[in-house]
Design a protein around this motif. Sequence first.
Motif, PDB file in Angstrom:
ATOM      1  N   UNK A   1      18.743   2.428  69.026  1.00  0.00           N
ATOM      2  CA  UNK A   1      17.790   3.229  69.485  1.00  0.00           C
ATOM      3  C   UNK A   1      16.735   2.874  70.535  1.00  0.00           C
ATOM      4  N   UNK A   2      16.323   3.818  71.191  1.00  0.00           N
ATOM      5  CA  UNK A   2      15.214   3.369  72.173  1.00  0.00           C
ATOM      6  C   UNK A   2      13.842   2.802  71.432  1.00  0.00           C
ATOM      7  N   UNK A   3      13.256   1.633  72.144  1.00  0.00           N
ATOM      8  CA  UNK A   3      12.285   0.819  71.476  1.00  0.00           C
ATOM      9  C   UNK A   3      11.355   2.013  71.152  1.00  0.00           C
ATOM     10  N   UNK A   4      10.473   2.010  70.385  1.00  0.00           N
ATOM     11  CA  UNK A   4       9.241   2.745  70.017  1.00  0.00           C
ATOM     12  C   UNK A   4       8.044   2.925  71.253  1.00  0.00           C
ATOM     13  N   UNK A   5       8.069   3.919  71.641  1.00  0.00           N
ATOM     14  CA  UNK A   5       6.923   4.089  72.931  1.00  0.00           C
ATOM     15  C   UNK A   5       5.682   3.903  71.949  1.00  0.00           C
ATOM     16  N   UNK A   6       4.508   3.546  72.833  1.00  0.00           N
ATOM     17  CA  UNK A   6       3.077   3.639  72.199  1.00  0.00           C
ATOM     18  C   UNK A   6       2.736   5.112  71.611  1.00  0.00           C
ATOM     19  N   UNK A   7       2.440   4.962  70.333  1.00  0.00           N
ATOM     20  CA  UNK A   7       2.099   6.161  69.590  1.00  0.00           C
ATOM     21  C   UNK A   7       0.925   6.919  69.990  1.00  0.00           C
ATOM     22  N   UNK A   8       1.025   8.017  70.346  1.00  0.00           N
ATOM     23  CA  UNK A   8      -0.052   9.030  70.822  1.00  0.00           C
ATOM     24  C   UNK A   8      -0.383   9.899  69.467  1.00  0.00           C
ATOM     25  N   UNK A   9      -1.365  10.148  69.254  1.00  0.00           N
ATOM     26  CA  UNK A   9      -1.857  11.010  68.163  1.00  0.00           C
ATOM     27  C   UNK A   9      -2.609  12.129  68.580  1.00  0.00           C
ATOM     28  N   UNK A  10      -1.900  13.197  68.297  1.00  0.00           N
ATOM     29  CA  UNK A  10      -2.227  14.718  68.510  1.00  0.00           C
ATOM     30  C   UNK A  10      -2.715  15.115  67.375  1.00  0.00           C
ATOM     31  N   UNK A  11      -3.159  16.456  67.606  1.00  0.00           N
ATOM     32  CA  UNK A  11      -3.730  17.539  66.606  1.00  0.00           C
ATOM     33  C   UNK A  11      -3.485  18.944  66.786  1.00  0.00           C
ATOM     34  N   UNK A  12      -2.931  19.347  65.692  1.00  0.00           N
ATOM     35  CA  UNK A  12      -3.012  20.777  65.721  1.00  0.00           C
ATOM     36  C   UNK A  12      -4.059  21.490  65.229  1.00  0.00           C
TER      37      UNK A  12
ATOM     38  N   UNK B   1      13.173   8.326  58.063  1.00  0.00           N
ATOM     39  CA  UNK B   1      14.593   8.357  58.134  1.00  0.00           C
ATOM     40  C   UNK B   1      15.154   9.722  58.798  1.00  0.00           C
ATOM     41  N   UNK B   2      14.690  10.923  58.541  1.00  0.00           N
ATOM     42  CA  UNK B   2      14.988  12.114  59.284  1.00  0.00           C
ATOM     43  C   UNK B   2      14.577  12.128  60.669  1.00  0.00           C
ATOM     44  N   UNK B   3      13.354  11.347  60.809  1.00  0.00           N
ATOM     45  CA  UNK B   3      12.799  11.349  62.243  1.00  0.00           C
ATOM     46  C   UNK B   3      13.866  10.416  63.070  1.00  0.00           C
ATOM     47  N   UNK B   4      13.993   9.143  62.524  1.00  0.00           N
ATOM     48  CA  UNK B   4      15.091   8.447  63.452  1.00  0.00           C
ATOM     49  C   UNK B   4      16.471   8.918  63.635  1.00  0.00           C
ATOM     50  N   UNK B   5      16.969  10.016  62.887  1.00  0.00           N
ATOM     51  CA  UNK B   5      18.260  10.844  63.083  1.00  0.00           C
ATOM     52  C   UNK B   5      17.913  11.555  64.227  1.00  0.00           C
ATOM     53  N   UNK B   6      16.827  12.291  64.452  1.00  0.00           N
ATOM     54  CA  UNK B   6      16.616  13.058  65.623  1.00  0.00           C
ATOM     55  C   UNK B   6      16.174  12.233  66.779  1.00  0.00           C
ATOM     56  N   UNK B   7      15.578  11.275  66.487  1.00  0.00           N
ATOM     57  CA  UNK B   7      15.430  10.393  67.702  1.00  0.00           C
ATOM     58  C   UNK B   7      16.655   9.961  68.265  1.00  0.00           C
ATOM     59  N   UNK B   8      17.632   9.601  67.612  1.00  0.00           N
ATOM     60  CA  UNK B   8      19.043   9.203  67.933  1.00  0.00           C
ATOM     61  C   UNK B   8      19.654  10.220  68.546  1.00  0.00           C
TER      62      UNK B   8
END
Length: 522
Positions: A50-61, A419-426
Amino acid sequence: MAGWRGRGLGLAGQAAFTLLALALLVGIAVYALPSPSHEGRPPGLTAEVLPSPAPTRIGINLFGLATFNRQQVFSNLILQSEWFSSRGDGWTAFPSEQLDPQGWVRFLRPGQTAPRPLVLPPAPFHPVEIGCRFEGRGLIEAGGLARLRDRTAHGFMLDMAPTGAEEEGAWIELAETDPQDPVRNIDCRLSGRPAAERFSPEFLSFVRQFGIIRFLDWQRTNDNVLPRWETRASLQSATQVGPAGASIEDMVDLANRTGADPWFLMPYQADQAYIRQFARMVHDRLAPGRTVYVELGNEVWNSMFDAARQAQQEGMTLGLGDGDPMRAQMLRYAQKLRDAMRIWTDVFRDRPGRLVRVAASQNAWPDLATIVLDDEDTVRWIDALATAPYVWMELDGYGVGDVDRIFARAPAAVEATIADALTHKAIAARYGKRYLSYEGGQHFVTANLDLARTLQRDPRMGRLYRDYLAQWDSRIGGELLLYASTAPVADYGSWGLREYAGQPPGEAPKLRAVQQFLARRP
Protein backbone atom coordinates in the motif's frame (compact mmCIF):
# COMPACT_ATOMS: atom_id res chain seq x y z
CA MET A 1 -23.51 11.12 9.28
CA ALA A 2 -22.74 7.62 8.23
CA GLY A 3 -25.64 5.92 9.96
CA TRP A 4 -25.33 2.31 11.02
CA ARG A 5 -21.90 0.98 10.08
CA GLY A 6 -23.22 -2.27 8.57
CA ARG A 7 -26.43 -0.92 7.05
CA GLY A 8 -27.53 -2.71 3.89
CA LEU A 9 -24.71 -5.25 3.90
CA GLY A 10 -26.85 -8.38 3.59
CA LEU A 11 -25.97 -11.82 4.99
CA ALA A 12 -23.63 -12.85 2.19
CA GLY A 13 -21.88 -9.50 2.21
CA GLN A 14 -21.55 -9.56 5.99
CA ALA A 15 -20.00 -13.00 5.92
CA ALA A 16 -17.53 -12.13 3.17
CA PHE A 17 -16.55 -8.87 4.81
CA THR A 18 -16.15 -10.50 8.23
CA LEU A 19 -13.64 -12.93 6.70
CA LEU A 20 -11.76 -10.02 5.15
CA ALA A 21 -11.66 -8.10 8.42
CA LEU A 22 -10.46 -11.19 10.32
CA ALA A 23 -7.74 -11.74 7.75
CA LEU A 24 -6.45 -8.24 8.23
CA LEU A 25 -6.71 -8.48 11.99
CA VAL A 26 -4.54 -11.57 12.22
CA GLY A 27 -1.96 -10.05 9.92
CA ILE A 28 -2.30 -12.06 6.71
CA ALA A 29 0.40 -10.47 4.58
CA VAL A 30 -0.62 -11.40 1.08
CA TYR A 31 -4.19 -10.29 0.68
CA ALA A 32 -4.81 -9.09 -2.87
CA LEU A 33 -8.01 -7.41 -3.96
CA PRO A 34 -9.56 -8.69 -7.19
CA SER A 35 -8.41 -6.96 -10.35
CA PRO A 36 -10.81 -4.49 -11.96
CA SER A 37 -12.50 -5.44 -15.17
CA HIS A 38 -11.15 -2.52 -17.24
CA GLU A 39 -7.97 -3.21 -19.15
CA GLY A 40 -4.90 -1.05 -18.66
CA ARG A 41 -5.39 -0.36 -14.95
CA PRO A 42 -2.77 -1.32 -12.37
CA PRO A 43 -3.10 -4.83 -10.93
CA GLY A 44 -4.50 -5.39 -7.44
CA LEU A 45 -2.25 -4.31 -4.59
CA THR A 46 -1.35 -6.46 -1.64
CA ALA A 47 -1.57 -5.17 1.90
CA GLU A 48 2.25 -5.06 2.01
CA VAL A 49 2.62 -2.60 -0.86
CA LEU A 50 0.00 0.00 0.00
CA PRO A 51 1.16 3.57 -0.53
CA SER A 52 3.02 4.94 2.48
CA PRO A 53 0.86 7.08 4.77
CA ALA A 54 0.81 10.71 3.72
CA PRO A 55 0.97 13.36 6.46
CA THR A 56 -2.33 13.38 8.32
CA ARG A 57 -4.55 16.44 7.87
CA ILE A 58 -7.34 16.78 10.40
CA GLY A 59 -10.51 18.40 9.11
CA ILE A 60 -13.89 18.99 10.69
CA ASN A 61 -17.52 18.61 9.70
CA LEU A 62 -19.37 21.66 11.00
CA PHE A 63 -22.54 20.65 12.79
CA GLY A 64 -25.81 22.31 11.80
CA LEU A 65 -26.53 25.97 12.50
CA ALA A 66 -29.62 25.49 14.66
CA THR A 67 -29.61 27.36 17.97
CA PHE A 68 -29.91 24.17 20.04
CA ASN A 69 -26.48 23.08 18.83
CA ARG A 70 -25.09 25.62 21.31
CA GLN A 71 -22.54 27.12 18.96
CA GLN A 72 -22.70 30.83 18.19
CA VAL A 73 -21.44 31.04 14.61
CA PHE A 74 -22.56 34.52 13.58
CA SER A 75 -22.17 37.71 15.59
CA ASN A 76 -25.82 38.46 14.75
CA LEU A 77 -27.58 36.18 17.22
CA ILE A 78 -30.70 35.66 15.08
CA LEU A 79 -29.07 34.31 11.89
CA GLN A 80 -29.13 30.71 13.18
CA SER A 81 -32.90 30.52 13.57
CA GLU A 82 -36.13 31.03 11.64
CA TRP A 83 -39.45 32.69 12.40
CA PHE A 84 -42.17 30.75 14.19
CA SER A 85 -45.86 31.55 14.39
CA SER A 86 -47.65 31.84 17.73
CA ARG A 87 -51.16 32.60 18.91
CA GLY A 88 -50.34 32.16 22.56
CA ASP A 89 -50.65 28.38 22.65
CA GLY A 90 -47.31 27.16 21.30
CA TRP A 91 -45.13 27.73 18.26
CA THR A 92 -45.72 26.39 14.75
CA ALA A 93 -43.93 26.83 11.43
CA PHE A 94 -44.30 30.34 10.05
CA PRO A 95 -46.30 30.50 6.80
CA SER A 96 -43.95 31.12 3.88
CA GLU A 97 -46.49 33.31 2.09
CA GLN A 98 -46.08 35.89 4.87
CA LEU A 99 -42.34 36.27 4.22
CA ASP A 100 -40.58 38.47 1.68
CA PRO A 101 -37.89 37.03 -0.64
CA GLN A 102 -35.18 37.66 1.97
CA GLY A 103 -37.18 35.94 4.73
CA TRP A 104 -38.47 38.96 6.70
CA VAL A 105 -42.08 39.02 7.92
CA ARG A 106 -44.27 41.04 5.52
CA PHE A 107 -47.37 41.07 7.73
CA LEU A 108 -48.95 39.43 10.75
CA ARG A 109 -52.51 38.16 10.92
CA PRO A 110 -54.83 39.21 13.76
CA GLY A 111 -53.75 37.57 17.02
CA GLN A 112 -50.53 36.26 15.51
CA THR A 113 -46.97 36.95 16.72
CA ALA A 114 -43.64 35.75 15.33
CA PRO A 115 -41.09 34.43 17.87
CA ARG A 116 -37.46 34.12 16.74
CA PRO A 117 -34.88 32.20 18.88
CA LEU A 118 -31.52 33.73 19.75
CA VAL A 119 -28.43 31.56 19.85
CA LEU A 120 -26.75 31.68 23.26
CA PRO A 121 -23.25 33.14 23.42
CA PRO A 122 -20.36 30.78 24.24
CA ALA A 123 -18.96 29.97 27.68
CA PRO A 124 -17.73 31.12 30.11
CA PHE A 125 -21.36 31.83 30.95
CA HIS A 126 -22.09 35.16 32.63
CA PRO A 127 -24.64 37.97 32.28
CA VAL A 128 -24.35 39.70 28.91
CA GLU A 129 -25.79 42.80 27.28
CA ILE A 130 -27.10 42.59 23.73
CA GLY A 131 -27.90 45.50 21.45
CA CYS A 132 -30.61 45.05 18.80
CA ARG A 133 -31.41 47.36 15.91
CA PHE A 134 -33.81 47.06 12.99
CA GLU A 135 -35.39 48.92 10.11
CA GLY A 136 -39.10 49.48 9.54
CA ARG A 137 -41.94 50.11 11.96
CA GLY A 138 -43.29 47.67 14.49
CA LEU A 139 -43.02 46.27 18.00
CA ILE A 140 -40.62 43.57 19.20
CA GLU A 141 -40.84 41.87 22.60
CA ALA A 142 -38.53 39.29 24.20
CA GLY A 143 -38.82 36.05 26.15
CA GLY A 144 -36.96 33.24 27.88
CA LEU A 145 -33.64 34.42 29.27
CA ALA A 146 -33.87 37.69 27.32
CA ARG A 147 -35.03 40.77 29.25
CA LEU A 148 -35.84 43.82 27.11
CA ARG A 149 -35.07 47.41 28.14
CA ASP A 150 -34.24 50.85 26.72
CA ARG A 151 -36.55 50.64 23.75
CA THR A 152 -36.17 53.17 20.90
CA ALA A 153 -37.95 53.56 17.56
CA HIS A 154 -35.44 51.29 15.83
CA GLY A 155 -33.75 49.33 18.58
CA PHE A 156 -33.61 48.08 22.15
CA MET A 157 -31.27 46.40 24.62
CA LEU A 158 -31.47 42.87 25.99
CA ASP A 159 -30.03 41.53 29.23
CA MET A 160 -29.35 37.81 29.28
CA ALA A 161 -27.79 35.57 31.93
CA PRO A 162 -27.13 32.12 30.42
CA THR A 163 -25.99 29.32 32.73
CA GLY A 164 -25.37 26.54 30.22
CA ALA A 165 -28.39 24.49 31.28
CA GLU A 166 -29.49 22.22 28.45
CA GLU A 167 -33.09 23.45 28.27
CA GLU A 168 -32.56 27.20 28.55
CA GLY A 169 -33.25 29.51 25.64
CA ALA A 170 -34.00 33.08 24.64
CA TRP A 171 -35.96 34.74 21.89
CA ILE A 172 -37.30 37.94 20.44
CA GLU A 173 -40.94 38.10 19.37
CA LEU A 174 -42.35 40.27 16.60
CA ALA A 175 -45.67 41.50 18.00
CA GLU A 176 -46.52 44.18 15.44
CA THR A 177 -45.22 45.11 12.00
CA ASP A 178 -46.39 47.73 9.50
CA PRO A 179 -47.16 46.03 6.15
CA GLN A 180 -46.22 49.30 4.40
CA ASP A 181 -42.86 49.49 6.21
CA PRO A 182 -42.33 46.07 7.81
CA VAL A 183 -39.69 45.32 10.45
CA ARG A 184 -36.59 43.96 8.72
CA ASN A 185 -32.81 43.72 8.87
CA ILE A 186 -32.87 42.86 12.58
CA ASP A 187 -29.41 42.64 14.11
CA CYS A 188 -28.86 41.53 17.71
CA ARG A 189 -25.25 41.23 18.87
CA LEU A 190 -23.24 41.34 22.07
CA SER A 191 -22.54 44.90 23.12
CA GLY A 192 -19.19 46.09 21.85
CA ARG A 193 -19.03 43.81 18.83
CA PRO A 194 -18.48 45.71 15.55
CA ALA A 195 -21.56 46.14 13.37
CA ALA A 196 -19.73 44.72 10.35
CA GLU A 197 -18.45 41.61 12.18
CA ARG A 198 -19.94 38.52 10.49
CA PHE A 199 -18.57 35.59 12.49
CA SER A 200 -18.26 35.08 16.24
CA PRO A 201 -14.57 35.42 17.28
CA GLU A 202 -14.84 32.31 19.46
CA PHE A 203 -16.15 30.30 16.52
CA LEU A 204 -13.34 31.49 14.24
CA SER A 205 -10.77 30.56 16.88
CA PHE A 206 -12.22 27.06 17.17
CA VAL A 207 -12.35 26.43 13.41
CA ARG A 208 -8.77 27.64 12.85
CA GLN A 209 -7.55 24.42 14.48
CA PHE A 210 -8.59 22.41 11.41
CA GLY A 211 -7.20 22.29 7.89
CA ILE A 212 -10.41 21.36 6.05
CA ILE A 213 -14.05 22.30 6.65
CA ARG A 214 -16.86 20.09 5.34
CA PHE A 215 -20.22 21.86 5.08
CA LEU A 216 -22.61 18.87 5.01
CA ASP A 217 -24.99 20.16 7.67
CA TRP A 218 -24.64 23.86 6.81
CA GLN A 219 -25.83 22.97 3.30
CA ARG A 220 -28.68 20.80 4.69
CA THR A 221 -27.61 18.20 2.14
CA ASN A 222 -29.55 15.36 3.72
CA ASP A 223 -32.84 17.20 3.16
CA ASN A 224 -32.42 16.46 -0.56
CA VAL A 225 -34.25 19.61 -1.70
CA LEU A 226 -34.52 20.66 -5.33
CA PRO A 227 -32.26 23.74 -5.29
CA ARG A 228 -32.92 26.92 -7.26
CA TRP A 229 -30.14 29.41 -7.78
CA GLU A 230 -32.52 32.35 -7.59
CA THR A 231 -33.83 31.29 -4.14
CA ARG A 232 -30.52 30.31 -2.55
CA ALA A 233 -29.44 31.98 0.68
CA SER A 234 -27.32 35.12 0.41
CA LEU A 235 -25.45 37.37 2.82
CA GLN A 236 -28.59 39.51 3.01
CA SER A 237 -30.94 36.65 3.89
CA ALA A 238 -32.88 36.88 7.15
CA THR A 239 -31.65 33.41 8.13
CA GLN A 240 -28.86 31.02 7.26
CA VAL A 241 -30.83 27.91 8.28
CA GLY A 242 -33.64 28.02 5.74
CA PRO A 243 -34.40 25.20 3.29
CA ALA A 244 -31.56 26.40 1.02
CA GLY A 245 -28.99 26.14 3.81
CA ALA A 246 -26.21 28.63 4.45
CA SER A 247 -25.01 31.02 1.79
CA ILE A 248 -22.15 29.97 -0.45
CA GLU A 249 -20.55 33.32 0.29
CA ASP A 250 -20.48 32.61 4.03
CA MET A 251 -18.98 29.17 3.54
CA VAL A 252 -16.24 30.42 1.23
CA ASP A 253 -15.56 33.44 3.41
CA LEU A 254 -15.22 31.21 6.48
CA ALA A 255 -12.58 29.14 4.68
CA ASN A 256 -10.77 32.32 3.65
CA ARG A 257 -10.91 33.75 7.18
CA THR A 258 -9.59 30.59 8.85
CA GLY A 259 -7.08 29.49 6.22
CA ALA A 260 -8.91 26.17 5.75
CA ASP A 261 -9.81 24.30 2.57
CA PRO A 262 -13.59 24.06 1.99
CA TRP A 263 -15.43 20.82 1.20
CA PHE A 264 -18.78 21.23 -0.57
CA LEU A 265 -21.54 18.77 -1.41
CA MET A 266 -23.51 19.23 -4.61
CA PRO A 267 -27.23 18.65 -3.96
CA TYR A 268 -28.25 15.35 -5.49
CA GLN A 269 -31.16 17.01 -7.32
CA ALA A 270 -29.19 20.03 -8.55
CA ASP A 271 -29.29 20.66 -12.29
CA GLN A 272 -26.19 21.43 -14.32
CA ALA A 273 -26.83 25.19 -14.32
CA TYR A 274 -26.96 25.29 -10.51
CA ILE A 275 -23.78 23.22 -10.17
CA ARG A 276 -21.93 25.45 -12.64
CA GLN A 277 -22.98 28.65 -10.87
CA PHE A 278 -22.00 27.15 -7.51
CA ALA A 279 -18.60 26.12 -8.84
CA ARG A 280 -18.07 29.50 -10.49
CA MET A 281 -18.82 31.39 -7.28
CA VAL A 282 -16.39 29.21 -5.33
CA HIS A 283 -13.75 29.61 -8.04
CA ASP A 284 -14.06 33.39 -8.06
CA ARG A 285 -14.40 33.97 -4.29
CA LEU A 286 -11.98 31.44 -2.79
CA ALA A 287 -8.62 32.88 -1.75
CA PRO A 288 -5.58 32.01 -3.89
CA GLY A 289 -3.75 28.95 -2.65
CA ARG A 290 -6.80 27.28 -1.17
CA THR A 291 -7.94 23.84 -2.38
CA VAL A 292 -11.62 22.93 -2.76
CA TYR A 293 -13.01 19.43 -2.19
CA VAL A 294 -16.33 18.52 -3.79
CA GLU A 295 -18.62 15.49 -3.79
CA LEU A 296 -22.14 14.66 -4.96
CA GLY A 297 -24.76 14.39 -2.24
CA ASN A 298 -24.06 12.71 1.06
CA GLU A 299 -23.89 8.94 1.42
CA VAL A 300 -25.94 8.13 -1.64
CA TRP A 301 -25.31 4.51 -0.67
CA ASN A 302 -27.17 4.96 2.67
CA SER A 303 -30.85 4.08 2.48
CA MET A 304 -31.68 6.14 5.57
CA PHE A 305 -31.33 9.24 3.35
CA ASP A 306 -33.85 10.37 0.76
CA ALA A 307 -31.27 10.92 -1.99
CA ALA A 308 -30.12 7.30 -1.71
CA ARG A 309 -33.68 6.02 -2.08
CA GLN A 310 -34.17 8.34 -5.04
CA ALA A 311 -30.97 7.08 -6.66
CA GLN A 312 -32.15 3.48 -6.30
CA GLN A 313 -35.54 4.25 -7.82
CA GLU A 314 -33.95 6.13 -10.71
CA GLY A 315 -31.41 3.39 -11.27
CA MET A 316 -34.06 0.71 -11.42
CA THR A 317 -36.22 2.83 -13.75
CA LEU A 318 -33.23 3.28 -16.07
CA GLY A 319 -32.60 -0.48 -16.10
CA LEU A 320 -29.23 -0.26 -14.38
CA GLY A 321 -27.72 -3.04 -12.29
CA ASP A 322 -29.31 -6.07 -13.98
CA GLY A 323 -32.20 -5.99 -11.52
CA ASP A 324 -30.01 -5.64 -8.40
CA PRO A 325 -31.42 -2.61 -6.52
CA MET A 326 -28.20 -1.76 -4.68
CA ARG A 327 -26.08 -2.04 -7.80
CA ALA A 328 -28.61 0.10 -9.69
CA GLN A 329 -28.38 2.69 -6.92
CA MET A 330 -24.59 2.90 -7.07
CA LEU A 331 -24.51 2.99 -10.87
CA ARG A 332 -26.99 5.86 -10.86
CA TYR A 333 -24.78 7.63 -8.32
CA ALA A 334 -21.78 7.09 -10.61
CA GLN A 335 -23.66 8.64 -13.53
CA LYS A 336 -24.63 11.77 -11.63
CA LEU A 337 -21.21 11.99 -10.00
CA ARG A 338 -19.53 12.12 -13.42
CA ASP A 339 -21.94 14.79 -14.62
CA ALA A 340 -21.23 17.01 -11.61
CA MET A 341 -17.48 16.53 -11.70
CA ARG A 342 -17.24 17.34 -15.41
CA ILE A 343 -18.66 20.76 -14.59
CA TRP A 344 -16.28 21.41 -11.69
CA THR A 345 -13.37 20.19 -13.83
CA ASP A 346 -14.27 22.70 -16.51
CA VAL A 347 -14.70 25.61 -14.09
CA PHE A 348 -11.35 24.86 -12.42
CA ARG A 349 -9.49 24.14 -15.65
CA ASP A 350 -7.12 27.04 -14.91
CA ARG A 351 -6.07 25.48 -11.57
CA PRO A 352 -6.81 21.74 -11.62
CA GLY A 353 -4.36 21.12 -8.78
CA ARG A 354 -6.65 23.09 -6.46
CA LEU A 355 -9.64 20.79 -6.98
CA VAL A 356 -10.20 17.41 -5.28
CA ARG A 357 -13.17 15.54 -6.80
CA VAL A 358 -14.44 12.92 -4.35
CA ALA A 359 -16.36 9.66 -4.81
CA ALA A 360 -17.86 8.46 -1.52
CA SER A 361 -18.63 4.91 -0.41
CA GLN A 362 -19.43 2.78 2.64
CA ASN A 363 -16.47 1.93 4.87
CA ALA A 364 -17.70 -1.60 5.64
CA TRP A 365 -18.80 -2.58 2.13
CA PRO A 366 -15.92 -2.42 -0.36
CA ASP A 367 -17.95 -3.82 -3.25
CA LEU A 368 -19.82 -0.52 -3.50
CA ALA A 369 -16.64 1.40 -4.25
CA THR A 370 -15.66 -0.94 -7.06
CA ILE A 371 -19.13 -0.68 -8.61
CA VAL A 372 -18.71 3.10 -8.85
CA LEU A 373 -15.08 3.15 -9.92
CA ASP A 374 -15.52 0.43 -12.52
CA ASP A 375 -18.44 2.15 -14.19
CA GLU A 376 -17.55 3.71 -17.57
CA ASP A 377 -14.96 6.48 -17.12
CA THR A 378 -15.72 7.46 -13.52
CA VAL A 379 -12.05 7.30 -12.60
CA ARG A 380 -11.28 10.02 -15.14
CA TRP A 381 -13.49 12.48 -13.27
CA ILE A 382 -12.46 11.90 -9.66
CA ASP A 383 -9.29 12.34 -7.66
CA ALA A 384 -10.11 10.48 -4.45
CA LEU A 385 -12.19 7.73 -2.90
CA ALA A 386 -13.59 8.56 0.54
CA THR A 387 -15.36 6.62 3.28
CA ALA A 388 -16.49 7.36 6.84
CA PRO A 389 -14.27 5.24 9.11
CA TYR A 390 -16.33 5.46 12.29
CA VAL A 391 -15.44 3.51 15.42
CA TRP A 392 -18.75 1.72 15.87
CA MET A 393 -20.25 -0.38 18.66
CA GLU A 394 -23.72 -1.80 19.11
CA LEU A 395 -25.01 -0.34 22.40
CA ASP A 396 -28.53 -1.80 22.53
CA GLY A 397 -29.09 -3.38 25.90
CA TYR A 398 -26.17 -1.62 27.59
CA GLY A 399 -26.51 0.72 30.58
CA VAL A 400 -24.30 2.94 32.70
CA GLY A 401 -23.10 -0.10 34.61
CA ASP A 402 -21.60 -1.50 31.40
CA VAL A 403 -19.21 1.39 30.66
CA ASP A 404 -16.12 -0.63 31.59
CA ARG A 405 -17.20 -3.45 29.26
CA ILE A 406 -17.80 -1.00 26.43
CA PHE A 407 -14.41 0.65 26.70
CA ALA A 408 -12.74 -2.76 27.00
CA ARG A 409 -14.01 -3.43 23.46
CA ALA A 410 -12.71 -0.10 22.13
CA PRO A 411 -9.26 -1.25 20.90
CA ALA A 412 -10.79 -4.03 18.81
CA ALA A 413 -13.37 -1.61 17.41
CA VAL A 414 -10.62 0.83 16.40
CA GLU A 415 -8.67 -1.98 14.75
CA ALA A 416 -11.71 -3.15 12.78
CA THR A 417 -12.34 0.38 11.54
CA ILE A 418 -8.74 0.88 10.44
CA ALA A 419 -8.84 -2.52 8.69
CA ASP A 420 -11.87 -1.36 6.71
CA ALA A 421 -10.08 1.86 5.81
CA LEU A 422 -7.01 -0.06 4.66
CA THR A 423 -9.20 -2.08 2.32
CA HIS A 424 -10.47 1.12 0.71
CA LYS A 425 -7.01 2.61 0.57
CA ALA A 426 -5.98 -0.42 -1.45
CA ILE A 427 -8.99 -0.06 -3.75
CA ALA A 428 -8.22 3.61 -4.32
CA ALA A 429 -4.56 2.89 -5.03
CA ARG A 430 -5.47 0.23 -7.55
CA TYR A 431 -7.30 2.87 -9.56
CA GLY A 432 -4.50 5.39 -9.11
CA LYS A 433 -6.54 7.50 -6.65
CA ARG A 434 -6.08 8.86 -3.16
CA TYR A 435 -8.02 7.58 -0.18
CA LEU A 436 -9.40 9.92 2.47
CA SER A 437 -12.25 10.16 4.96
CA TYR A 438 -15.26 12.42 4.66
CA GLU A 439 -16.36 11.70 8.25
CA GLY A 440 -14.88 9.84 11.18
CA GLY A 441 -14.61 9.49 14.95
CA GLN A 442 -16.75 7.62 17.45
CA HIS A 443 -20.19 6.30 16.50
CA PHE A 444 -21.65 5.48 19.92
CA VAL A 445 -25.39 5.98 19.49
CA THR A 446 -27.84 5.12 22.26
CA ALA A 447 -31.24 6.41 23.35
CA ASN A 448 -30.07 5.96 26.96
CA LEU A 449 -28.92 9.52 27.64
CA ASP A 450 -27.35 8.65 31.00
CA LEU A 451 -25.18 6.09 29.23
CA ALA A 452 -24.43 8.50 26.38
CA ARG A 453 -23.31 11.27 28.73
CA THR A 454 -21.20 8.88 30.77
CA LEU A 455 -19.44 7.51 27.68
CA GLN A 456 -18.82 10.87 26.05
CA ARG A 457 -17.41 12.47 29.22
CA ASP A 458 -15.28 9.52 30.35
CA PRO A 459 -11.49 10.09 30.04
CA ARG A 460 -11.30 6.77 28.22
CA MET A 461 -13.14 8.38 25.30
CA GLY A 462 -10.09 10.59 24.97
CA ARG A 463 -7.85 7.51 24.97
CA LEU A 464 -10.01 5.98 22.25
CA TYR A 465 -9.47 9.09 20.10
CA ARG A 466 -5.74 9.12 20.77
CA ASP A 467 -5.51 5.48 19.66
CA TYR A 468 -7.73 6.12 16.63
CA LEU A 469 -5.68 9.13 15.50
CA ALA A 470 -2.39 7.34 16.05
CA GLN A 471 -3.54 4.32 14.05
CA TRP A 472 -4.77 6.54 11.23
CA ASP A 473 -1.54 8.51 11.19
CA SER A 474 0.75 5.49 11.10
CA ARG A 475 -1.26 3.20 8.79
CA ILE A 476 -3.57 5.34 6.61
CA GLY A 477 -2.53 9.00 6.55
CA GLY A 478 -3.98 11.86 4.55
CA GLU A 479 -7.24 13.69 5.15
CA LEU A 480 -9.32 12.65 8.16
CA LEU A 481 -12.45 14.75 8.63
CA LEU A 482 -13.98 14.27 12.05
CA TYR A 483 -17.72 14.42 12.66
CA ALA A 484 -18.47 16.89 14.15
CA SER A 485 -17.66 20.29 15.65
CA THR A 486 -20.04 21.28 18.46
CA ALA A 487 -23.26 19.53 19.47
CA PRO A 488 -24.97 18.36 22.67
CA VAL A 489 -25.31 14.75 23.77
CA ALA A 490 -28.56 13.47 22.26
CA ASP A 491 -30.45 10.28 21.53
CA TYR A 492 -29.61 10.64 17.81
CA GLY A 493 -25.90 10.58 18.62
CA SER A 494 -23.26 12.52 20.52
CA TRP A 495 -21.31 13.85 17.59
CA GLY A 496 -19.64 17.01 18.86
CA LEU A 497 -15.99 17.15 19.81
CA ARG A 498 -17.41 19.42 22.49
CA GLU A 499 -20.95 19.81 23.85
CA TYR A 500 -21.16 23.60 23.70
CA ALA A 501 -19.13 26.53 22.46
CA GLY A 502 -16.46 27.59 24.91
CA GLN A 503 -16.46 24.28 26.78
CA PRO A 504 -13.05 23.83 28.47
CA PRO A 505 -11.04 21.11 26.66
CA GLY A 506 -10.46 19.43 30.02
CA GLU A 507 -14.20 18.69 30.13
CA ALA A 508 -14.31 17.50 26.49
CA PRO A 509 -12.09 14.39 26.18
CA LYS A 510 -12.55 14.04 22.40
CA LEU A 511 -11.53 17.64 21.73
CA ARG A 512 -8.63 17.39 24.14
CA ALA A 513 -7.28 14.29 22.36
CA VAL A 514 -7.59 15.98 18.95
CA GLN A 515 -5.82 19.11 20.19
CA GLN A 516 -3.00 17.00 21.63
CA PHE A 517 -2.61 15.26 18.27
CA LEU A 518 -2.59 18.57 16.40
CA ALA A 519 -0.02 20.03 18.79
CA ARG A 520 2.43 17.28 17.83
CA ARG A 521 2.10 17.90 14.11
CA PRO A 522 4.88 19.90 12.40
